[in-house]
Design an enzyme around this catalytic site. Structure first.
Site, short mmCIF file in Angstrom:
data_model
loop_
_atom_site.label_atom_id
_atom_site.label_comp_id
_atom_site.label_asym_id
_atom_site.label_seq_id
_atom_site.Cartn_x
_atom_site.Cartn_y
_atom_site.Cartn_z
N ASP A 67 0.82 -1.22 0.00
CA ASP A 67 0.00 0.00 0.00
C ASP A 67 0.85 1.26 0.00
O ASP A 67 2.06 1.22 0.18
CB ASP A 67 -0.96 0.00 1.21
N ASN A 136 -7.53 -3.21 14.12
CA ASN A 136 -8.90 -3.53 13.70
C ASN A 136 -8.93 -4.73 12.75
O ASN A 136 -9.95 -5.01 12.13
CB ASN A 136 -9.55 -2.31 13.04
N HIS A 138 -7.07 -5.00 10.01
CA HIS A 138 -6.77 -4.71 8.59
C HIS A 138 -5.47 -5.37 8.16
O HIS A 138 -4.57 -5.59 8.96
CB HIS A 138 -6.79 -3.20 8.30
N GLU A 143 -9.56 -2.09 5.28
CA GLU A 143 -10.21 -1.81 6.55
C GLU A 143 -11.47 -2.68 6.70
O GLU A 143 -11.97 -3.22 5.71
CB GLU A 143 -10.60 -0.33 6.59
P1 PGA Z 1 2.13 -1.80 12.93
O1 PGA Z 1 0.98 -1.74 11.83
O2 PGA Z 1 3.13 -2.77 12.43
O3 PGA Z 1 2.67 -0.41 12.97
O4 PGA Z 1 1.48 -2.22 14.20
C1 PGA Z 1 0.52 -2.93 11.32
C2 PGA Z 1 -0.52 -2.65 10.29
O5 PGA Z 1 -1.26 -1.66 10.43
O6 PGA Z 1 -0.61 -3.42 9.33
#
Ligand code: PGA
Length: 241
Positions: A67, A136, A138, A143
Protein backbone atom coordinates in the site's frame (compact mmCIF):
# COMPACT_ATOMS: atom_id res chain seq x y z
CA UNK A 1 -1.51 -22.69 8.93
CA UNK A 2 1.84 -22.85 10.72
CA UNK A 3 2.20 -20.78 13.87
CA UNK A 4 5.59 -19.95 15.37
CA UNK A 5 5.64 -18.36 18.79
CA UNK A 6 8.79 -16.47 19.77
CA UNK A 7 9.84 -15.03 23.08
CA UNK A 8 9.91 -11.41 21.99
CA UNK A 9 10.03 -8.93 19.11
CA UNK A 10 13.66 -9.74 18.31
CA UNK A 11 12.83 -13.43 18.07
CA UNK A 12 9.86 -12.67 15.82
CA UNK A 13 12.03 -10.53 13.58
CA UNK A 14 14.76 -13.17 13.30
CA UNK A 15 12.30 -15.95 12.52
CA UNK A 16 10.47 -13.87 9.91
CA UNK A 17 13.77 -12.83 8.31
CA UNK A 18 14.89 -16.47 8.21
CA UNK A 19 11.69 -17.43 6.36
CA UNK A 20 12.12 -14.59 3.84
CA UNK A 21 15.83 -15.41 3.50
CA UNK A 22 15.06 -19.03 2.64
CA UNK A 23 12.61 -17.83 -0.02
CA UNK A 24 15.29 -15.54 -1.49
CA UNK A 25 17.88 -18.32 -1.40
CA UNK A 26 15.66 -20.98 -2.93
CA UNK A 27 14.24 -18.68 -5.62
CA UNK A 28 16.63 -15.75 -6.19
CA UNK A 29 14.20 -13.97 -8.54
CA UNK A 30 11.25 -14.24 -6.15
CA UNK A 31 8.52 -11.64 -6.12
CA UNK A 32 8.33 -10.52 -2.51
CA UNK A 33 5.24 -8.73 -1.27
CA UNK A 34 6.38 -6.25 1.36
CA UNK A 35 4.75 -4.40 4.22
CA UNK A 36 5.37 -1.22 6.20
CA UNK A 37 4.53 -0.25 9.79
CA UNK A 38 6.51 -0.71 12.97
CA UNK A 39 6.23 -4.51 13.08
CA UNK A 40 8.44 -5.37 10.04
CA UNK A 41 11.26 -2.93 10.89
CA UNK A 42 13.17 -5.56 12.88
CA UNK A 43 12.66 -8.11 10.10
CA UNK A 44 14.18 -5.70 7.58
CA UNK A 45 17.08 -5.03 9.99
CA UNK A 46 17.77 -8.76 10.13
CA UNK A 47 17.60 -9.10 6.34
CA UNK A 48 20.00 -6.18 5.94
CA UNK A 49 22.36 -7.89 8.36
CA UNK A 50 22.20 -11.20 6.49
CA UNK A 51 23.01 -9.31 3.29
CA UNK A 52 25.93 -7.52 4.95
CA UNK A 53 27.31 -10.85 6.13
CA UNK A 54 27.25 -12.07 2.55
CA UNK A 55 24.49 -14.60 3.18
CA UNK A 56 21.83 -13.10 0.92
CA UNK A 57 21.67 -11.73 -2.60
CA UNK A 58 18.75 -9.48 -3.62
CA UNK A 59 20.06 -8.64 -7.10
CA UNK A 60 17.32 -10.56 -8.91
CA UNK A 61 14.54 -10.01 -6.38
CA UNK A 62 11.40 -8.17 -7.44
CA UNK A 63 9.11 -6.53 -4.88
CA UNK A 64 5.59 -5.18 -4.65
CA UNK A 65 4.40 -3.28 -1.60
CA UNK A 66 0.98 -3.63 -0.09
CA UNK A 67 0.00 0.00 0.00
CA UNK A 68 0.82 3.68 -0.16
CA UNK A 69 -0.79 6.86 1.14
CA UNK A 70 -2.66 8.89 -1.45
CA UNK A 71 -1.23 12.37 -1.93
CA UNK A 72 2.30 11.76 -0.63
CA UNK A 73 5.32 12.14 -2.91
CA UNK A 74 7.85 9.27 -2.79
CA UNK A 75 10.36 11.75 -1.30
CA UNK A 76 8.00 12.55 1.58
CA UNK A 77 9.43 11.03 4.74
CA UNK A 78 6.02 9.63 5.69
CA UNK A 79 5.51 7.87 2.37
CA UNK A 80 5.84 4.13 2.27
CA UNK A 81 8.29 4.41 -0.60
CA UNK A 82 10.57 6.43 1.67
CA UNK A 83 10.05 3.90 4.49
CA UNK A 84 11.05 1.01 2.24
CA UNK A 85 14.12 2.79 0.96
CA UNK A 86 15.25 3.61 4.47
CA UNK A 87 14.57 0.26 6.10
CA UNK A 88 15.43 -2.15 3.29
CA UNK A 89 16.08 -1.03 -0.26
CA UNK A 90 19.09 1.19 0.48
CA UNK A 91 20.65 -1.44 2.71
CA UNK A 92 20.70 -4.38 0.32
CA UNK A 93 21.65 -4.91 -3.34
CA UNK A 94 18.13 -4.69 -4.66
CA UNK A 95 17.61 -3.16 -8.09
CA UNK A 96 15.39 -0.08 -7.60
CA UNK A 97 13.89 -0.70 -11.06
CA UNK A 98 12.47 -3.95 -9.68
CA UNK A 99 10.59 -2.47 -6.73
CA UNK A 100 6.94 -1.50 -7.04
CA UNK A 101 4.77 0.63 -4.78
CA UNK A 102 1.48 2.30 -5.74
CA UNK A 103 2.07 5.88 -6.89
CA UNK A 104 0.47 8.08 -4.23
CA UNK A 105 0.61 11.05 -6.61
CA UNK A 106 -1.11 9.36 -9.57
CA UNK A 107 -3.48 11.78 -11.30
CA UNK A 108 -5.92 9.01 -12.14
CA UNK A 109 -6.38 6.81 -9.07
CA UNK A 110 -8.53 4.18 -10.76
CA UNK A 111 -6.00 3.77 -13.53
CA UNK A 112 -3.17 3.52 -10.98
CA UNK A 113 -5.01 0.70 -9.18
CA UNK A 114 -5.63 -1.20 -12.43
CA UNK A 115 -1.99 -0.73 -13.49
CA UNK A 116 -0.72 -1.95 -10.13
CA UNK A 117 -2.83 -5.07 -10.36
CA UNK A 118 -1.50 -5.64 -13.89
CA UNK A 119 2.09 -5.14 -12.72
CA UNK A 120 1.67 -7.89 -10.13
CA UNK A 121 0.22 -10.20 -12.78
CA UNK A 122 3.03 -9.37 -15.23
CA UNK A 123 5.59 -10.25 -12.56
CA UNK A 124 3.97 -13.68 -12.36
CA UNK A 125 2.25 -13.12 -9.03
CA UNK A 126 3.60 -12.81 -5.51
CA UNK A 127 5.73 -15.68 -4.18
CA UNK A 128 5.75 -14.61 -0.54
CA UNK A 129 3.64 -11.82 0.95
CA UNK A 130 4.70 -10.32 4.27
CA UNK A 131 1.84 -8.88 6.33
CA UNK A 132 1.41 -6.99 9.57
CA UNK A 133 -2.01 -6.69 11.17
CA UNK A 134 -3.86 -3.57 12.28
CA UNK A 135 -5.63 -3.31 15.62
CA UNK A 136 -8.90 -3.53 13.70
CA UNK A 137 -7.75 -6.58 11.73
CA UNK A 138 -6.77 -4.71 8.59
CA UNK A 139 -4.18 -6.19 6.25
CA UNK A 140 -2.59 -3.71 3.90
CA UNK A 141 -5.12 -0.91 4.18
CA UNK A 142 -8.08 -3.23 3.77
CA UNK A 143 -10.21 -1.81 6.55
CA UNK A 144 -13.23 -3.59 8.11
CA UNK A 145 -15.99 -3.53 5.48
CA UNK A 146 -19.21 -5.25 4.51
CA UNK A 147 -17.48 -7.10 1.69
CA UNK A 148 -13.95 -8.24 0.88
CA UNK A 149 -12.53 -5.85 -1.73
CA UNK A 150 -10.83 -8.04 -4.29
CA UNK A 151 -8.42 -5.87 -6.24
CA UNK A 152 -6.09 -2.93 -5.63
CA UNK A 153 -8.27 0.04 -4.72
CA UNK A 154 -8.36 3.42 -3.02
CA UNK A 155 -9.62 3.30 0.53
CA UNK A 156 -10.72 5.85 3.10
CA UNK A 157 -8.74 5.13 6.27
CA UNK A 158 -10.72 4.28 9.38
CA UNK A 159 -10.58 6.38 12.54
CA UNK A 160 -8.65 3.66 14.38
CA UNK A 161 -6.02 3.46 11.63
CA UNK A 162 -5.57 7.23 11.58
CA UNK A 163 -5.26 7.11 15.37
CA UNK A 164 -2.70 4.27 15.21
CA UNK A 165 -0.63 5.91 12.47
CA UNK A 166 -0.59 9.47 13.80
CA UNK A 167 2.53 8.59 15.80
CA UNK A 168 4.50 8.76 12.55
CA UNK A 169 3.26 12.30 11.75
CA UNK A 170 3.63 15.70 13.43
CA UNK A 171 -0.12 15.78 14.12
CA UNK A 172 -3.26 13.75 13.44
CA UNK A 173 -4.38 16.29 10.82
CA UNK A 174 -1.33 15.41 8.74
CA UNK A 175 -2.25 11.74 8.41
CA UNK A 176 -3.56 11.25 4.86
CA UNK A 177 -7.23 10.22 4.79
CA UNK A 178 -6.92 7.96 1.75
CA UNK A 179 -4.55 5.26 0.60
CA UNK A 180 -4.05 2.80 -2.22
CA UNK A 181 -3.93 -0.81 -1.17
CA UNK A 182 -3.77 -4.26 -2.69
CA UNK A 183 -7.17 -5.89 -2.34
CA UNK A 184 -7.94 -8.99 -0.32
CA UNK A 185 -8.01 -10.97 -3.57
CA UNK A 186 -4.59 -9.61 -4.54
CA UNK A 187 -3.18 -10.72 -1.18
CA UNK A 188 -4.93 -14.10 -1.25
CA UNK A 189 -3.43 -14.88 -4.67
CA UNK A 190 0.09 -14.76 -3.15
CA UNK A 191 1.56 -18.25 -3.16
CA UNK A 192 2.69 -17.95 0.46
CA UNK A 193 1.77 -15.56 3.22
CA UNK A 194 3.82 -14.63 6.27
CA UNK A 195 2.00 -12.63 8.94
CA UNK A 196 3.97 -11.14 11.79
CA UNK A 197 2.62 -9.67 15.03
CA UNK A 198 4.17 -8.39 18.21
CA UNK A 199 2.92 -7.09 21.52
CA UNK A 200 -0.01 -7.50 23.84
CA UNK A 201 -2.08 -4.90 22.00
CA UNK A 202 -2.30 -7.30 19.03
CA UNK A 203 -3.40 -10.32 21.12
CA UNK A 204 -7.17 -9.78 20.90
CA UNK A 205 -7.21 -9.14 17.15
CA UNK A 206 -4.90 -12.11 16.50
CA UNK A 207 -7.38 -14.36 18.29
CA UNK A 208 -10.30 -12.90 16.36
CA UNK A 209 -8.48 -13.13 13.03
CA UNK A 210 -7.17 -16.68 13.42
CA UNK A 211 -9.88 -18.33 15.52
CA UNK A 212 -12.97 -16.20 14.96
CA UNK A 213 -15.49 -16.25 12.10
CA UNK A 214 -14.26 -15.38 8.61
CA UNK A 215 -15.73 -11.96 7.94
CA UNK A 216 -14.81 -8.77 6.08
CA UNK A 217 -15.40 -7.00 9.41
CA UNK A 218 -12.07 -8.60 10.42
CA UNK A 219 -10.18 -8.55 7.09
CA UNK A 220 -7.28 -10.75 8.31
CA UNK A 221 -9.75 -13.55 9.12
CA UNK A 222 -9.79 -14.36 5.39
CA UNK A 223 -6.27 -15.80 5.82
CA UNK A 224 -7.87 -18.86 7.42
CA UNK A 225 -8.84 -19.82 3.85
CA UNK A 226 -5.33 -19.49 2.38
CA UNK A 227 -3.48 -22.81 1.83
CA UNK A 228 0.00 -21.62 2.85
CA UNK A 229 0.02 -19.16 5.74
CA UNK A 230 2.79 -18.87 8.32
CA UNK A 231 2.22 -16.81 11.44
CA UNK A 232 5.19 -15.58 13.44
CA UNK A 233 4.23 -13.81 16.63
CA UNK A 234 5.80 -13.13 19.96
CA UNK A 235 4.37 -14.57 23.17
CA UNK A 236 2.44 -11.39 23.93
CA UNK A 237 0.73 -11.22 20.53
CA UNK A 238 -0.17 -14.93 20.60
CA UNK A 239 -1.12 -15.04 24.28
CA UNK A 240 -4.87 -15.48 23.62
CA UNK A 241 -4.60 -18.22 20.99
P1 PGA B 1 2.13 -1.80 12.93
O1 PGA B 1 0.98 -1.74 11.83
O2 PGA B 1 3.13 -2.77 12.43
O3 PGA B 1 2.67 -0.41 12.97
O4 PGA B 1 1.48 -2.22 14.20
C1 PGA B 1 0.52 -2.93 11.32
C2 PGA B 1 -0.52 -2.65 10.29
O5 PGA B 1 -1.26 -1.66 10.43
O6 PGA B 1 -0.61 -3.42 9.33
Amino acid sequence: MKIYKTKDYRGMSRKAAAIIASQVTLKPDSVLGLATGSTPIGTYDELAMLYKQGDLDFSEIRTVNLDEYKGLEPENEQSYFYFMKKHLFERVNINLDSVHIPDGMAADGERECACYEQTIQDLGGIDLQLLGIGHNGHIGFNEPEKVFERETHCVELSGSTIEANKRFFASEEEVPRYAYTMGIGTIMRAKKILLIASGEEKAAIMKQALRGPITPEVPASVLQLHPDVTIVGDEAALSLL
